[in-house]
Design an enzyme around this catalytic site. Structure first.
Site, short mmCIF file in Angstrom:
data_model
loop_
_atom_site.label_atom_id
_atom_site.label_comp_id
_atom_site.label_asym_id
_atom_site.label_seq_id
_atom_site.Cartn_x
_atom_site.Cartn_y
_atom_site.Cartn_z
N ASP A 96 0.86 -1.18 0.00
CA ASP A 96 0.00 0.00 0.00
C ASP A 96 0.90 1.24 0.00
O ASP A 96 1.81 1.36 -0.82
CB ASP A 96 -0.97 -0.05 1.20
CG ASP A 96 -1.95 1.10 1.25
OD1 ASP A 96 -2.95 1.07 0.51
OD2 ASP A 96 -1.72 2.03 2.04
N HIS A 297 -6.98 -6.10 -1.63
CA HIS A 297 -5.92 -5.12 -1.39
C HIS A 297 -4.99 -5.52 -0.25
O HIS A 297 -3.80 -5.20 -0.30
CB HIS A 297 -6.54 -3.76 -1.07
CG HIS A 297 -5.53 -2.67 -0.92
ND1 HIS A 297 -4.69 -2.29 -1.94
CD2 HIS A 297 -5.19 -1.90 0.15
CE1 HIS A 297 -3.88 -1.32 -1.52
NE2 HIS A 297 -4.17 -1.07 -0.25
#
Length: 318
Positions: A96, A297
């Site tokens: 991320d 994610h």
């Protein structure tokens, strides 16, 4: 976690194992805890694994000034950590927001970061037309979540109202299961709502996220608030200006990319082009991409075994 003085701040850092060093950089809204499934596997594979809470997160210092969270500060923290631990060089792995830190560390200091792996966010070099936030504003996308994050205090009020519910909705909402069901959290925040309200409630926790994990995240953010991590987003325009000296420069150290096949980041504009360009254009020693079927994610939490295999294979080839 032990506290280490580096780059002028106190950094909370987990340091385990022996062997070649690996530095793991987490993203938002997470903590070093997000690497809990990687540390034992990498230690068992013969590596020294260093996992900080990044600047503004967890037990690491959170400076007051917004401008103290630029990409130069974040890379500087990682260099300072190596200095404090007397490590000449290491491989750096980021997920991320930690991925841009890792990519830039490899770009700026290849003498200290001998290899780089990015998770969920491919290497996207500095463009010619401004930052992602600047381009979104130019298109009138004022409800794009990164633009909505820019005004100090607004996102904090939303996220800090109930940190447990915030973490639950954001973590579950960006998972592969949520993406598959169409219940993920939106890139554009509807008028009259905040990010948390825009995310569907999570009826139950997935197998990869325990109640104990939730309590760890919630208790920490209840204590620290969200300002530190949000300030990373508030430097996107500033980062674009500061990185002008590296415009057009490729990453030359060995590199790889890992992501979940259902990661919403991969569907953002320009990400497909960025992924293709890593192979020999923006990265001159690219060792390949691994897309993990069904993961979203939070790939290293959702699919730890597959991520650990990909990382150990990449590291073994250095």
């Amino acid at each position: 976690m032990p506290i280490i003085k580096a780059n002028g701040i106190n950094i909370a850092c987990r340091d385990e194992g022996q062997g070649p060093a690996i530095l793991l950089c987490h993203g938002w809204p997470e903590l070093g805890h997000s690497w809990r499934q990687q540390v034992p596997a990498l230690v068992a594979a013969g590596y020294r694994v260093i996992v900080p809470d990044m600047r503004g997160f967890g037990d690491t210092d959170a400076p007051d000034a917004v401008e103290d969270y630029t990409i130069l500060h974040l890379v500087g923290d990682m260099v300072g950590l190596l200095d404090a631990l007397r490590i000449d060089a290491c491989a750096i792995i980021g997920h991320d927001w930690g991925a841009p830190v890792a990519w830039h560390a490899a770009l700026m200091r290849p003498d200290r970061f001998r290899a780089v792996a990015g998770l969920s966010v491919p290497w996207s070099p500095r463009g010619s037309h401004g930052s992602l936030v600047g381009m979104a504003r130019a298109q009138g996308l004022d409800r794009f979540y990164m633009v909505w994050f820019q005004e100090p205090g607004v996102a904090e009020a939303d996220l800090e109202h109930d940190p447990y519910e915030t973490q639950r909705r954001l973590l579950v909402g960006a998972s592969g299961a949520a993406a598959a069901s169409g219940a993920g959290w939106p890139l554009m925040i509807p008028p009259g709502k905040g990010l948390v309200d825009a995310c569907p409630p999570a009826e139950s926790l997935p197998h990869w996220l325990t109640e104990a994990d939730m309590q760890t995240y919630a208790a920490t953010y209840r204590r620290t608030g969200y300002r530190g991590g949000l300030n990373w987003y508030r430097n996107l325009d500033r980062n674009w200006a500061l990185t002008a000296p590296w415009h057009g420069a490729p990453i030359k150290v060995p590199a790889c990319f890992i992501a979940g096949s259902l990661d919403g980041v991969l569907r953002m504009p320009g990400m497909d082009k960025a992924m293709r360009a890593m192979d020999g254009v923006t990265c001159t020693d690219f060792r390949g991409s691994t897309l993990i079927n069904g993961a979203g994610h939070w790939v290293q939490q959702e699919a730890p075994d597959a991520v650990n295999r990909a990382l150990t294979m990449f590291l073994a080839g250095l």
